[in-house]
Design a protein around this motif. Sequence first.
Motif, PDB file in Angstrom:
ATOM      1  N   LYS A  72    -100.610 -21.004   1.751  1.00  0.00           N
ATOM      2  CA  LYS A  72    -101.877 -21.558   1.295  1.00  0.00           C
ATOM      3  C   LYS A  72    -102.312 -20.712   0.106  1.00  0.00           C
ATOM      4  O   LYS A  72    -102.616 -19.524   0.255  1.00  0.00           O
ATOM      5  N   VAL A  73    -102.293 -21.318  -1.076  1.00  0.00           N
ATOM      6  CA  VAL A  73    -102.582 -20.594  -2.318  1.00  0.00           C
ATOM      7  C   VAL A  73    -103.842 -21.176  -2.943  1.00  0.00           C
ATOM      8  O   VAL A  73    -103.915 -22.384  -3.190  1.00  0.00           O
ATOM      9  N   ASN A  74    -104.821 -20.316  -3.211  1.00  0.00           N
ATOM     10  CA  ASN A  74    -106.092 -20.794  -3.758  1.00  0.00           C
ATOM     11  C   ASN A  74    -106.689 -19.780  -4.731  1.00  0.00           C
ATOM     12  O   ASN A  74    -106.338 -18.591  -4.707  1.00  0.00           O
ATOM     13  N   LEU A  75    -107.601 -20.302  -5.562  1.00  0.00           N
ATOM     14  CA  LEU A  75    -108.320 -19.477  -6.529  1.00  0.00           C
ATOM     15  C   LEU A  75    -109.806 -19.545  -6.237  1.00  0.00           C
ATOM     16  O   LEU A  75    -110.319 -20.602  -5.859  1.00  0.00           O
ATOM     17  N   VAL A  76    -110.471 -18.416  -6.416  1.00  0.00           N
ATOM     18  CA  VAL A  76    -111.873 -18.291  -6.023  1.00  0.00           C
ATOM     19  C   VAL A  76    -112.754 -17.965  -7.224  1.00  0.00           C
ATOM     20  O   VAL A  76    -112.429 -17.075  -8.023  1.00  0.00           O
ATOM     21  N   MET A 110    -103.744 -20.703 -14.130  1.00  0.00           N
ATOM     22  CA  MET A 110    -102.412 -21.300 -14.297  1.00  0.00           C
ATOM     23  C   MET A 110    -101.396 -20.622 -13.390  1.00  0.00           C
ATOM     24  O   MET A 110    -100.577 -21.292 -12.740  1.00  0.00           O
ATOM     25  N   ILE A 111    -101.447 -19.290 -13.322  1.00  0.00           N
ATOM     26  CA  ILE A 111    -100.533 -18.553 -12.445  1.00  0.00           C
ATOM     27  C   ILE A 111    -100.707 -19.000 -10.998  1.00  0.00           C
ATOM     28  O   ILE A 111     -99.739 -19.250 -10.269  1.00  0.00           O
ATOM     29  N   LEU A 114    -115.889 -18.411 -15.771  1.00  0.00           N
ATOM     30  CA  LEU A 114    -115.633 -18.122 -17.180  1.00  0.00           C
ATOM     31  C   LEU A 114    -114.207 -18.469 -17.584  1.00  0.00           C
ATOM     32  O   LEU A 114    -113.899 -18.531 -18.769  1.00  0.00           O
ATOM     33  N   GLY A 115    -113.348 -18.692 -16.596  1.00  0.00           N
ATOM     34  CA  GLY A 115    -111.980 -19.105 -16.885  1.00  0.00           C
ATOM     35  C   GLY A 115    -111.797 -20.610 -16.851  1.00  0.00           C
ATOM     36  O   GLY A 115    -110.688 -21.109 -17.046  1.00  0.00           O
TER      37      GLY A 115
END
Length: 248
Positions: A193-197, A178-179, A148-149
Amino acid sequence: MSPILDPETIVLITGANQGLGYECVKKLAAEQSNYRIIIGSRDIVKGQAAASNVTKIANNTSIEAVQLDVISDESINAAVNLIESKYHRLDVLFNNAGIMFVTESTPRAEFRKILETNTIGATCVTEAFVPLLTKAGCPRLLFMSSGLGSLTLTTLPFSPYYGYDFKAYSTSKAAVNMIGLLYAKQLRKSGFKVNLVDPGFRQTNLNGFHNEGGDPAGGALEACRLITDASADGQHGSFAATEGPVPW
C-alpha cells in the motif's frame, strides 16, 4: 519467502526526532499497542532523546532510534542491516525526512541540496528497504509530500498555496509525488500500500515555526491513519490530506 505474520507492527519513520515525524511517533505511541516505532534520525543522540521522551506516553509500544542520514548510502545501508538483524522485516516505511530552506547562495546549490534530501534521499531509502518490506504481511510505504508539490494547486488563484514561491522545495515535492506513483505501480502486485501525504501548513521547525501554521499534531492525522491501516483493500496510490484527496 512468505510474508511474516506477527502481532507486532514495525514502523520506521525517517527524520522523526522533530517536526511532523515526531508528531506521528507521539500519536502512534499513545494510541497503538504492540507497535515498535523506530525513529530515523541523522543525529542519533537527538533520536535517542526523542525516543526517551515518547516512551513516557507509550501505550505498550516500544520506541527506539536508529542513525539514518538519508543522503548517505553508508548510513542507509547500516540502518537496513541493523533492522534486518533485529526484526527480519519492516511493516511500514514513512519517508518523512525533508528540508525546506538552506543557506546556499546560488539556485544550483539550493536545488541540489533540497532535492538530494527530499527526493533522492527518499528514493534511496525506499530502494534499500523494499526487500525488508516485502517480508511483511501488509507492507505500507508512505511519502511525506505537500500541497506545494501539487501542480494544480500551484496554478489556482483561490488555492491556499497559490501565493507561495518556494521553487526548490515545491519542485522536490512534485518529484516525490512522481516517485510515489511509480512505486505504487511497481509494488501493487506485491501487496504493498503506497501513498503520499499532504500534512497541510503546520507550525514546525521545517518552516521556522511560521506563525500562520496550524497545530503540528494535525499534520500527523492522515499519515497515522495510513500507517495503521493494514487491510487488504486499504488505500493505495493516493495523494491525500486529512480533509480528503489532494489534486496532483
